[in-house]
Motif scaffolding. Structure first.
Motif, PDB file in Angstrom:
ATOM      1  N   GLY A 130     151.052 -26.491 -63.010  1.00  0.00           N
ATOM      2  CA  GLY A 130     152.549 -26.880 -63.534  1.00  0.00           C
ATOM      3  C   GLY A 130     153.681 -26.934 -62.560  1.00  0.00           C
ATOM      4  O   GLY A 130     154.738 -26.870 -62.871  1.00  0.00           O
ATOM      5  N   GLY A 131     153.416 -26.658 -61.366  1.00  0.00           N
ATOM      6  CA  GLY A 131     154.571 -26.258 -60.560  1.00  0.00           C
ATOM      7  C   GLY A 131     155.109 -27.700 -60.325  1.00  0.00           C
ATOM      8  O   GLY A 131     156.349 -27.427 -59.462  1.00  0.00           O
ATOM      9  N   SER A 132     154.973 -28.593 -60.557  1.00  0.00           N
ATOM     10  CA  SER A 132     155.537 -29.994 -60.138  1.00  0.00           C
ATOM     11  C   SER A 132     156.915 -30.148 -60.713  1.00  0.00           C
ATOM     12  O   SER A 132     157.803 -30.707 -60.337  1.00  0.00           O
ATOM     13  CB  SER A 132     154.843 -31.147 -60.162  1.00  0.00           C
ATOM     14  N   GLU A 133     157.382 -29.411 -61.735  1.00  0.00           N
ATOM     15  CA  GLU A 133     158.368 -29.510 -62.416  1.00  0.00           C
ATOM     16  C   GLU A 133     159.444 -28.616 -61.996  1.00  0.00           C
ATOM     17  O   GLU A 133     160.637 -28.823 -62.231  1.00  0.00           O
ATOM     18  CB  GLU A 133     158.193 -28.834 -63.851  1.00  0.00           C
ATOM     19  N   ILE A 134     159.133 -27.669 -60.936  1.00  0.00           N
ATOM     20  CA  ILE A 134     160.107 -26.679 -60.516  1.00  0.00           C
ATOM     21  C   ILE A 134     160.520 -26.985 -58.900  1.00  0.00           C
ATOM     22  O   ILE A 134     161.873 -27.035 -58.722  1.00  0.00           O
ATOM     23  CB  ILE A 134     159.166 -25.107 -60.586  1.00  0.00           C
ATOM     24  N   CYS A 135     159.846 -27.209 -58.257  1.00  0.00           N
ATOM     25  CA  CYS A 135     159.813 -27.399 -56.692  1.00  0.00           C
ATOM     26  C   CYS A 135     160.339 -26.169 -55.701  1.00  0.00           C
ATOM     27  O   CYS A 135     159.605 -25.711 -54.868  1.00  0.00           O
ATOM     28  CB  CYS A 135     160.999 -28.555 -56.607  1.00  0.00           C
ATOM     29  N   GLU A 136     161.438 -25.376 -56.020  1.00  0.00           N
ATOM     30  CA  GLU A 136     161.820 -24.184 -55.365  1.00  0.00           C
ATOM     31  C   GLU A 136     161.086 -23.095 -55.889  1.00  0.00           C
ATOM     32  O   GLU A 136     161.324 -22.527 -56.880  1.00  0.00           O
ATOM     33  CB  GLU A 136     163.177 -23.811 -55.704  1.00  0.00           C
ATOM     34  N   PHE A 137     160.440 -22.489 -54.784  1.00  0.00           N
ATOM     35  CA  PHE A 137     159.454 -21.440 -54.891  1.00  0.00           C
ATOM     36  C   PHE A 137     159.864 -20.210 -53.803  1.00  0.00           C
ATOM     37  O   PHE A 137     160.091 -20.569 -52.874  1.00  0.00           O
ATOM     38  CB  PHE A 137     158.121 -21.693 -54.801  1.00  0.00           C
ATOM     39  N   ASP A 138     159.624 -19.184 -54.368  1.00  0.00           N
ATOM     40  CA  ASP A 138     159.661 -17.883 -53.508  1.00  0.00           C
ATOM     41  C   ASP A 138     158.167 -17.727 -53.297  1.00  0.00           C
ATOM     42  O   ASP A 138     157.262 -17.776 -54.046  1.00  0.00           O
ATOM     43  CB  ASP A 138     160.128 -16.592 -53.984  1.00  0.00           C
ATOM     44  N   LEU A 139     157.838 -17.560 -51.903  1.00  0.00           N
ATOM     45  CA  LEU A 139     156.500 -17.306 -51.482  1.00  0.00           C
ATOM     46  C   LEU A 139     156.233 -15.895 -50.653  1.00  0.00           C
ATOM     47  O   LEU A 139     157.491 -15.523 -50.047  1.00  0.00           O
ATOM     48  CB  LEU A 139     156.176 -18.261 -50.329  1.00  0.00           C
ATOM     49  N   ARG A 140     155.212 -15.053 -51.021  1.00  0.00           N
ATOM     50  CA  ARG A 140     155.002 -13.810 -50.603  1.00  0.00           C
ATOM     51  C   ARG A 140     153.523 -13.946 -49.850  1.00  0.00           C
ATOM     52  O   ARG A 140     152.652 -14.008 -50.892  1.00  0.00           O
ATOM     53  CB  ARG A 140     155.123 -12.667 -51.504  1.00  0.00           C
ATOM     54  N   PHE A 141     153.444 -13.411 -48.573  1.00  0.00           N
ATOM     55  CA  PHE A 141     152.050 -13.555 -48.167  1.00  0.00           C
ATOM     56  C   PHE A 141     151.867 -12.222 -47.516  1.00  0.00           C
ATOM     57  O   PHE A 141     153.016 -11.414 -47.091  1.00  0.00           O
ATOM     58  CB  PHE A 141     152.210 -14.452 -46.740  1.00  0.00           C
ATOM     59  N   ALA A 142     150.538 -11.596 -47.751  1.00  0.00           N
ATOM     60  CA  ALA A 142     150.131 -10.305 -47.258  1.00  0.00           C
ATOM     61  C   ALA A 142     149.223 -10.575 -46.226  1.00  0.00           C
ATOM     62  O   ALA A 142     148.143 -11.595 -46.551  1.00  0.00           O
ATOM     63  CB  ALA A 142     149.716  -9.567 -48.489  1.00  0.00           C
ATOM     64  N   THR A 143     149.143  -9.956 -45.169  1.00  0.00           N
ATOM     65  CA  THR A 143     148.085 -10.191 -44.236  1.00  0.00           C
ATOM     66  C   THR A 143     147.034  -9.038 -43.992  1.00  0.00           C
ATOM     67  O   THR A 143     147.390  -7.947 -44.901  1.00  0.00           O
ATOM     68  CB  THR A 143     148.790 -10.150 -42.883  1.00  0.00           C
ATOM     69  N   ALA A 144     145.970  -9.495 -43.439  1.00  0.00           N
ATOM     70  CA  ALA A 144     144.659  -8.556 -43.672  1.00  0.00           C
ATOM     71  C   ALA A 144     145.295  -7.160 -42.767  1.00  0.00           C
ATOM     72  O   ALA A 144     144.841  -6.030 -42.837  1.00  0.00           O
ATOM     73  CB  ALA A 144     143.595  -8.958 -42.959  1.00  0.00           C
ATOM     74  N   GLU A 145     146.188  -7.359 -41.781  1.00  0.00           N
ATOM     75  CA  GLU A 145     146.587  -6.197 -40.919  1.00  0.00           C
ATOM     76  C   GLU A 145     147.799  -5.445 -41.334  1.00  0.00           C
ATOM     77  O   GLU A 145     148.350  -4.329 -41.151  1.00  0.00           O
ATOM     78  CB  GLU A 145     147.537  -6.845 -39.660  1.00  0.00           C
ATOM     79  N   GLY A 146     148.118  -5.637 -42.820  1.00  0.00           N
ATOM     80  CA  GLY A 146     149.053  -5.070 -43.711  1.00  0.00           C
ATOM     81  C   GLY A 146     150.623  -5.465 -43.443  1.00  0.00           C
ATOM     82  O   GLY A 146     151.156  -4.755 -44.271  1.00  0.00           O
TER      83      GLY A 146
END
Length: 104
Positions: free
Chosen positions: A69-85
């Motif tokens: 359902g994301g096509s109605e919003i467009c602006e997102f906060d993204l958070r990535f976590a890595t295997a290295e912590g």
């Protein structure tokens, strides 16, 4: 007969329109292995679920990401976590993109 047509037309127009999913390719051009990705609309106070699930995206690899359902919003906060912590947070307009590239 005319009343049946009008009633059917009214029922169709009252049906809610479902938002389309937002689908793009996540390209990991960083030197870190991604094991978690969280997204939320910029106005939200909490993160959603890890949309990578059990998938790991190593450096140089890609993954298909679907935001329901994301096509109605467009602006997102993204958070990535890595295997290295490590963690990285960004804000991005995701509508109309085919590939989102994560760099160091």
């Amino acid at each position: 007969m005319r009343y049946m047509f009008v009633a059917a037309l009214a029922a169709l127009s009252a049906t809610p329109v479902l938002a389309e999913d937002l689908v793009f390719t996540l390209e990991n051009a960083s030197s870190h292995t991604l094991n978690e990705m969280y997204v939320s609309p910029t106005e939200a106070d909490e993160w959603g679920d890890n949309i990578l699930g059990d998938q790991i995206v190593a450096p140089g690899e890609t993954a298909t990401v679907t935001i329901t359902g994301g096509s109605e919003i467009c602006e997102f906060d993204l958070r990535f976590a890595t295997a290295e912590g490590g963690e990285l947070e960004q804000t991005q307009d995701l509508c109309g993109i085919e590939t989102y590239t994560l760099n160091d």
